[in-house]
Design an enzyme around this catalytic site. Structure first.
Site, PDB file in Angstrom:
ATOM      1  N   SER A 241       0.811  -1.217   0.000  1.00  0.00           N
ATOM      2  CA  SER A 241       0.000   0.000   0.000  1.00  0.00           C
ATOM      3  C   SER A 241       0.843   1.266   0.000  1.00  0.00           C
ATOM      4  O   SER A 241       0.460   2.273  -0.600  1.00  0.00           O
ATOM      5  CB  SER A 241      -0.948  -0.002   1.207  1.00  0.00           C
ATOM      6  OG  SER A 241      -0.211  -0.104   2.409  1.00  0.00           O
TER       7      SER A 241
ATOM      8  N   HIS B  38       1.339   4.729   4.504  1.00  0.00           N
ATOM      9  CA  HIS B  38       0.631   5.427   3.431  1.00  0.00           C
ATOM     10  C   HIS B  38       1.197   6.828   3.236  1.00  0.00           C
ATOM     11  O   HIS B  38       1.458   7.260   2.112  1.00  0.00           O
ATOM     12  CB  HIS B  38      -0.863   5.536   3.765  1.00  0.00           C
ATOM     13  CG  HIS B  38      -1.554   4.215   3.871  1.00  0.00           C
ATOM     14  ND1 HIS B  38      -2.850   4.084   4.330  1.00  0.00           N
ATOM     15  CD2 HIS B  38      -1.127   2.961   3.586  1.00  0.00           C
ATOM     16  CE1 HIS B  38      -3.193   2.809   4.318  1.00  0.00           C
ATOM     17  NE2 HIS B  38      -2.172   2.114   3.875  1.00  0.00           N
TER      18      HIS B  38
END
Length: 340
Positions: A195, A247
């Site tokens: 991610s 992230h």
């Protein structure tokens, strides 16, 4: 700076729910998607063939198969009954009990053994390679599926426009930046997944829109849509068990890399072809593009160097930023961040 490419177009829709991505089929070069998140650029006929992104998908799937083979839930009779495993008909590829891993995947101990990101092993045991290996591991088949769908819908488009070298660099360096920031702030849990690298691709899309602003159509709509997508996914990152520091680290790294690697000349090659023979062709990069390129290179080198030094010196990022913990989890009546 990149070479003088022809002006190309990418029309796409990128939506991600945690890592989810929804995409429409490509229409003709001047079409616009009937979606709230339209990403439109001017077009050209020439595109690279995408092969790196499919290979990365195959590699991630292959690694997951190997992880499940090593995990061998059905053989954990000393800790649990074999019947507690999910999908026991798969034999040693069966999943851990859902109460331990609701994503249909291996145990945390198996992930840790095979290269998951853990502060103790990275810093105390000097296993810095985990900053990269964790990008190729996934917590379960659901985690793998949504990440790979996101990679296909985001990455193939970028690779077709900019080639495998630049997209590959953004993917790997964004994943590394995500791992470094995650390790600085997250000492209590292991972290796996692509991610951070995927957020890097989103960040690169944003900076590419900014630095190539003059060749876009529907500029404001494209910028607003992309910012909303990023904001929604970062907001989802405050849920428990989601590593929002990864992230954010990937997003920042990819955003800076986009200014460095995805800068386009502001005029196409057709204008060069129409010039009289022997006419010198002036560089068609704008001064602001050079400025953004230089600033981004400096910030990338300094940022990654400082963060890496802090990490391997054993410093805790939370000591330097007391409020940063709210970027990854906010306690509510339904969950306590201190328990995750």
């Amino acid at each position: 700076m990149p070479g003088d490419d022809d002006i190309e177009s990418r029309e796409g829709t990128v939506k991600r729910n945690s890592y989810n991505n929804d995409d429409d089929n490509n229409n003709n070069r001047s079409s616009v998607y009937a979606s709230s998140s339209t990403y439109v650029i001017v077009d050209t006929d020439s595109q690279w063939t995408s092969w790196l992104v499919p290979m990365v998908v195959v590699a991630n799937v292959s690694v997951f198969v190997v992880v499940m083979y090593v995990n061998n839930c059905s053989d954990h009779r000393h800790t649990r009954l074999a019947g507690n495993c999910v999908a026991t008909f798969l034999g040693r590829f069966s999943f851990e009990p859902l109460r331990e891993n609701p994503l249909f995947g291996p145990s945390s101990s198996t992930l840790n053994k095979l290269g998951a990101l853990e502060w103790t092993k990275v810093v105390i045991n000097h296993q810095g390679w985990r900053l990269i290996t964790c990008i190729w591991l996934h917590a379960g088949i659901i985690h793998l599926l949504v990440n790979m769908l996101s990679l296909v819908f985001i990455g193939i488009r970028l690779e077709q426009q900019f080639g495998f070298v630049r997209v590959g660099i953004i993917y790997l360096l964004s994943g590394f930046g995500a791992s470094v920031l995650s390790s600085l702030f997250n000492r209590n849990n292991i972290s796996v997944g692509a991610s951070g690298a995927l957020f890097g691709l989103l960040g690169a899309m944003l900076s590419e829109l900014i630095t190539n602003w003059s060749i876009y159509t529907n500029k404001a709509a494209a910028l607003f849509s992309l910012l909303i997508i990023i904001a929604i996914n970062l907001a989802i990152g405050i849920l428990p068990h989601v590593d929002n520091f990864a992230h954010i680290g990937g997003l920042i790294t990819g955003f800076l890399l986009g200014f460095v690697l995805l800068c386009r000349p502001q005029f196409g090659s057709l204008e060069r072809e129409n010039l009289p023979a022997g006419t010198p062709f002036k560089s068609n990069y704008k001064p602001y593009q050079y400025a953004l390129w230089l600033v981004s290179v400096v910030l990338l080198v300094v940022g990654l160097t400082v963060a890496s030094v802090m990490l391997f010196r054993g410093e805790n990022g939370n000591d330097h930023c007391r409020w940063c913990r709210y970027l990854t989890c906010v306690s509510t009546s339904r969950w306590d961040c201190n328990e995750n």
